[in-house]
Design a protein around this motif. Sequence first.
Motif, PDB file in Angstrom:
ATOM      1  N   UNK A   1       0.829  -1.209   0.000  1.00  0.00           N
ATOM      2  CA  UNK A   1       0.000   0.000   0.000  1.00  0.00           C
ATOM      3  C   UNK A   1       0.861   1.255   0.000  1.00  0.00           C
ATOM      4  N   UNK A   2       1.990   1.220   0.716  1.00  0.00           N
ATOM      5  CA  UNK A   2       2.888   2.380   0.723  1.00  0.00           C
ATOM      6  C   UNK A   2       3.462   2.648  -0.659  1.00  0.00           C
ATOM      7  N   UNK A   3       3.547   1.609  -1.489  1.00  0.00           N
ATOM      8  CA  UNK A   3       4.101   1.777  -2.835  1.00  0.00           C
ATOM      9  C   UNK A   3       3.135   2.482  -3.774  1.00  0.00           C
ATOM     10  N   UNK A   4       1.863   2.621  -3.376  1.00  0.00           N
ATOM     11  CA  UNK A   4       0.858   3.301  -4.205  1.00  0.00           C
ATOM     12  C   UNK A   4       0.860   4.788  -3.831  1.00  0.00           C
ATOM     13  N   UNK A   5       1.249   5.684  -4.743  1.00  0.00           N
ATOM     14  CA  UNK A   5       1.254   7.115  -4.405  1.00  0.00           C
ATOM     15  C   UNK A   5      -0.166   7.591  -4.074  1.00  0.00           C
ATOM     16  N   UNK A   6      -0.349   8.119  -2.900  1.00  0.00           N
ATOM     17  CA  UNK A   6      -1.662   8.664  -2.537  1.00  0.00           C
ATOM     18  C   UNK A   6      -1.489   9.616  -1.355  1.00  0.00           C
ATOM     19  N   UNK A   7      -2.511  10.408  -1.113  1.00  0.00           N
ATOM     20  CA  UNK A   7      -2.476  11.393  -0.040  1.00  0.00           C
ATOM     21  C   UNK A   7      -3.057  10.786   1.238  1.00  0.00           C
ATOM     22  N   UNK A   8      -2.395  11.077   2.361  1.00  0.00           N
ATOM     23  CA  UNK A   8      -2.924  10.604   3.632  1.00  0.00           C
ATOM     24  C   UNK A   8      -2.496  11.526   4.762  1.00  0.00           C
ATOM     25  N   UNK A   9      -3.312  11.507   5.797  1.00  0.00           N
ATOM     26  CA  UNK A   9      -3.045  12.252   7.028  1.00  0.00           C
ATOM     27  C   UNK A   9      -3.237  11.279   8.181  1.00  0.00           C
ATOM     28  N   UNK A  10      -2.371  11.332   9.170  1.00  0.00           N
ATOM     29  CA  UNK A  10      -2.541  10.450  10.311  1.00  0.00           C
ATOM     30  C   UNK A  10      -1.983  11.108  11.559  1.00  0.00           C
ATOM     31  N   UNK A  11      -2.357  10.528  12.705  1.00  0.00           N
ATOM     32  CA  UNK A  11      -1.856  10.987  13.997  1.00  0.00           C
ATOM     33  C   UNK A  11      -0.871   9.937  14.501  1.00  0.00           C
ATOM     34  N   UNK A  12       0.265  10.369  14.977  1.00  0.00           N
ATOM     35  CA  UNK A  12       1.336   9.467  15.380  1.00  0.00           C
ATOM     36  C   UNK A  12       1.037   8.867  16.755  1.00  0.00           C
ATOM     37  N   UNK A  13       0.350   7.723  16.751  1.00  0.00           N
ATOM     38  CA  UNK A  13      -0.016   7.076  18.001  1.00  0.00           C
ATOM     39  C   UNK A  13       1.181   6.608  18.797  1.00  0.00           C
ATOM     40  N   UNK A  14       2.213   6.176  18.110  1.00  0.00           N
ATOM     41  CA  UNK A  14       3.428   5.733  18.808  1.00  0.00           C
ATOM     42  C   UNK A  14       4.011   6.871  19.637  1.00  0.00           C
ATOM     43  N   UNK A  15       4.126   8.040  19.030  1.00  0.00           N
ATOM     44  CA  UNK A  15       4.683   9.190  19.743  1.00  0.00           C
ATOM     45  C   UNK A  15       3.784   9.579  20.921  1.00  0.00           C
ATOM     46  N   UNK A  16       2.462   9.544  20.714  1.00  0.00           N
ATOM     47  CA  UNK A  16       1.538   9.918  21.777  1.00  0.00           C
ATOM     48  C   UNK A  16       1.622   8.999  22.975  1.00  0.00           C
ATOM     49  N   UNK A  17       1.611   7.692  22.729  1.00  0.00           N
ATOM     50  CA  UNK A  17       1.688   6.727  23.834  1.00  0.00           C
ATOM     51  C   UNK A  17       3.054   6.794  24.501  1.00  0.00           C
ATOM     52  N   UNK A  18       4.115   6.922  23.702  1.00  0.00           N
ATOM     53  CA  UNK A  18       5.455   7.017  24.278  1.00  0.00           C
ATOM     54  C   UNK A  18       5.553   8.211  25.226  1.00  0.00           C
ATOM     55  N   UNK A  19       4.971   9.340  24.841  1.00  0.00           N
ATOM     56  CA  UNK A  19       5.015  10.527  25.693  1.00  0.00           C
ATOM     57  C   UNK A  19       4.243  10.298  26.992  1.00  0.00           C
ATOM     58  N   UNK A  20       3.118   9.583  26.903  1.00  0.00           N
ATOM     59  CA  UNK A  20       2.332   9.294  28.101  1.00  0.00           C
ATOM     60  C   UNK A  20       3.111   8.395  29.057  1.00  0.00           C
ATOM     61  N   UNK A  21       3.769   7.358  28.520  1.00  0.00           N
ATOM     62  CA  UNK A  21       4.552   6.455  29.370  1.00  0.00           C
ATOM     63  C   UNK A  21       5.737   7.201  29.988  1.00  0.00           C
TER      64      UNK A  21
END
Length: 351
Positions: free
Chosen positions: A159-179
């Motif tokens: 799926x990453x190989x298909x050029x397309x537009x996307x927006x996301x929230x970095x859950x890894x960064x959010x949880x890491x900051x909470x821990x």
Amino acid sequence: MSGMPTVDDVARAAGVSRQTVSNVLNSPEIVRETTRERVLDAIDRLGYRPHASARRLRTRKSSTIAVRIDPWRDGISGIVLDRFLHQLTEQADRRGLRVMVFSADDHADELARIRRLREGSDIDAFVLTATTHDDERIRALTDQGVPFVAFGRPWDPETRAVPHRWVDVDGRVGVAAAVQHLRAHGARRVAWIGWPHGSGTGDERRAGWEAESGLGDRERASLSRHTEDGVTEGTRCAGELLALAEPPDAIVCASDSLALGAMIAARSAGLPALPVVGFDDTPIAAAVGLSSIEQPLDDVVAAALELLFGPTGDDVRPNPSSDEEPAHRLLAPRLVERRPGHLALDAIPGT
């Protein structure tokens, strides 16, 4: 000036021609930045609203974007999409755009409905939500040349190989900051309650916990639980964790639904001040004093619309080609800490 402001009013206020105002609204990329900013400032001051209906007739475009609404789950998790849809509607309206929502049973049904909407010339672009591994929608819409942006990143190499537009929230960064925050305040055994493996979003959030937990492999296995989303499931998993010979001194969860269940379990175990952190910062989290990780949905929507339509205006851009600059935005969430439901760890007797 009386009545609704016109293009001529904006032109006079900005000291430009009527055509320049039109260019700012319809083809902003051809207008010098300083001039564009002056016109946009005049539009804001005067409260000018382009006549969307007339423009739709002239351009033969619907000025409409569509998004699928997921089947109703529980009243907590579903609030996130509700908030996203409200933000999308409000921000689209400021661009003279309309939002249509439609339902579908699954990805295949969603693609069929998108095809019918396109054939009827009802929709200019689409917003996909809840992307998954091997998401068939991304390849299909790209192959068909249907303009779209995804709220959710591509989760696998194909799926990453298909050029397309996307927006996301970095859950890894959010949880890491909470821990990190919990450990900085004295927690030594931060547990995790998340979704079953294979969920792109859930796995990403768990990765943030793993990276910052400071636990060995055996401790991580002991202090983690995986379940379907829901308050009841969160209560059960937290009950198991709190019954361990060495229970956790804080719990981080993949959603507010699970976290609310964990809070209930903690209170039942006589630990009302046990720190519990959820994800999504839903209204129920604020109501019960639950700390949570907030997704910046207003920024998500602003980024999605900018990727689809440019900084201003309502002319949809074609899907990206393979040699285009990366057309995505990954945004950072933030921890919202609440009390008295979650006292600082050093305020808990015995810690």
